[in-house]
Design a protein around this motif. Sequence first.
Motif, PDB file in Angstrom:
ATOM      1  N   MET A 283       0.858  -1.177   0.000  1.00 52.73           N
ATOM      2  CA  MET A 283       0.000   0.000   0.000  1.00 52.73           C
ATOM      3  C   MET A 283       0.897   1.231   0.000  1.00 52.73           C
ATOM      4  O   MET A 283       2.010   1.215   0.542  1.00 52.73           O
ATOM      5  N   THR A 284       0.423   2.294  -0.632  1.00 57.51           N
ATOM      6  CA  THR A 284       1.181   3.536  -0.682  1.00 57.51           C
ATOM      7  C   THR A 284       0.413   4.623   0.056  1.00 57.51           C
ATOM      8  O   THR A 284      -0.787   4.784  -0.138  1.00 57.51           O
ATOM      9  N   PHE A 285       1.114   5.324   0.915  1.00 53.60           N
ATOM     10  CA  PHE A 285       0.574   6.523   1.549  1.00 53.60           C
ATOM     11  C   PHE A 285       1.228   7.723   0.866  1.00 53.60           C
ATOM     12  O   PHE A 285       2.454   7.813   0.801  1.00 53.60           O
ATOM     13  N   SER A 286       0.420   8.626   0.337  1.00 52.01           N
ATOM     14  CA  SER A 286       0.951   9.803  -0.339  1.00 52.01           C
ATOM     15  C   SER A 286       0.807  11.030   0.539  1.00 52.01           C
ATOM     16  O   SER A 286      -0.021  11.060   1.462  1.00 52.01           O
TER      17      SER A 286
ATOM     18  N   ASP B  47       0.973  -7.976  -8.038  1.00 50.27           N
ATOM     19  CA  ASP B  47       1.191  -7.699  -9.459  1.00 50.27           C
ATOM     20  C   ASP B  47       0.885  -6.254  -9.838  1.00 50.27           C
ATOM     21  O   ASP B  47       0.922  -5.890 -11.007  1.00 50.27           O
ATOM     22  N   GLY B  48       0.562  -5.410  -8.847  1.00 48.12           N
ATOM     23  CA  GLY B  48       0.294  -4.005  -9.103  1.00 48.12           C
ATOM     24  C   GLY B  48      -1.159  -3.667  -9.354  1.00 48.12           C
ATOM     25  O   GLY B  48      -1.494  -2.496  -9.577  1.00 48.12           O
ATOM     26  N   THR B  49      -2.042  -4.658  -9.305  1.00 51.07           N
ATOM     27  CA  THR B  49      -3.474  -4.402  -9.483  1.00 51.07           C
ATOM     28  C   THR B  49      -4.021  -3.654  -8.269  1.00 51.07           C
ATOM     29  O   THR B  49      -3.821  -4.084  -7.129  1.00 51.07           O
ATOM     30  N   LYS B  50      -4.708  -2.533  -8.513  1.00 48.94           N
ATOM     31  CA  LYS B  50      -5.247  -1.757  -7.401  1.00 48.94           C
ATOM     32  C   LYS B  50      -6.434  -2.477  -6.772  1.00 48.94           C
ATOM     33  O   LYS B  50      -7.321  -2.951  -7.473  1.00 48.94           O
TER      34      LYS B  50
END
Length: 483
Positions: free
Chosen positions: A210-213, A224-227
């Motif tokens: 998960m990415t926190f921006s 695999d990068g699928t959201k």
Amino acid sequence: MFAVALGVLTSCDPIKDEQDFDVTNISANDLLNGATFAQYADAACTTPAADGNYIKYNVPNTSSVYIYYLKDDGSKFKLASGSAGGVFFFQPKRGSDPNQTVYFKYINQNGEEVEASKQFTVAVAAELRPEVRLIASNDYGKKTWTWDAGGDSDAGEGRCWGNMGSPGSGDGFIGGYIWWGVSDAADLVGQLNHSVSGQATGEEDNNAYMTFSDDGIVTTYAADGTKIREASYEIQNYDTSNTWQVGTLHVDQPGTLFPFEINAGGRYVTDFEIHKLTSDKLVLAYPDNGKWDGWSEGTYWCFKSQSDAKGMLYGYDKGKDWTWDAGGDSDAGEGRCWGNMGSPGSGDGFIGGYIWWGVSDAADLAGQLNHSVSGNATGEENNAAYMTFTPDGVVYTYAADGSKIREANFEILNWDPKNTWQLGTLSLNEPGTLFPFEINAGGRYVTNFEIHKLTDSKLVLAYPDNGKWDGWSEGTYWCFKKK
């Protein structure tokens, strides 16, 4: 402070989809007639502020309203939807104009849309809050977190997800209270009875992330990068003096990895207790039904991050002190201050298995001055000598008594935590680190170091003979720990 919270990016019309509305024919000019707005500095709306980021609203001409603003790329970011009255949080990202346009949209039962806008003056942060620097990075705009897999329950980390108890006193870290958990995220496939849908989504994998921006959005992805999901987040009540809970991670809807309360029959969690937050570790917990009651049950989540190299190296405050990682042994690949090593030349593996020799007490470096440039002791030959990396890109090296030895400008190049051998390069414009000498080179400085390990607490560097590995050629290594 981070950019915008309590809203999610959307491409659908949730007002139209979620509930029925009376057929109300209203013009865009009349939509905000009679509407009231008040701005506050706090979420409880107790402190009025002309530029407050918490905006209380009431739009009486409609039964429901959808509120959004336009991001820099032109996409819509939801601030609130549903009720015609409530509170939304709006804080533009660093460097934004404090005068912002907010849009209000109404859709009646016939699918007819009307939209109006209003200007607000809101506070814009000059810099990110400390807790947002840790969770979202200060330099990179976002930060990647993955499961902290492969550990054990006694450590309080390394178990991805599981259950725990609490004494209810709010004292101590969760490690001592863990009951059970999975150390391999793949085992979450067997725990889908705790999820809402009961279906695997791809987050049941050690490489899911998960990415926190820094603009207040958390996005979860399969390996695999699928959201998988996305939400807005806000860290509330951050206080590092607390020994149990340093703050609350609030998301406006489910947005994190495997956000399910254990043994609750399928229930999302959107308000997490933060039990640990450093530049490389995030530990969350949630008590049964949201409140600890003596030795009641709770759920925990353990994550790690290696994406924020600068944050781990200098900490985003006044700088970070590193000293010799002394007292260890060569087999560990840490705890030997300085020495020589070999490499298979393939770029595979961590340096621990390739160390030949080294000093475990920095005082023994006084006997290695034939490898230095001047041949003279400087005070860095001491376990208490240290160096400070600062956010402005300068490293200072000090003797144990605090006298400065050297300084240099630095930068981190080619950072890639997926590499198993060299994570990146620490490049200096001149010698600036502790004992920066290549071994068996007759007195030669090193200014471009391979980074073999970098966490919140450990830094391991290496340099191949003449700057290039050649089969089982010789190299120099340095092991440091956070002071």
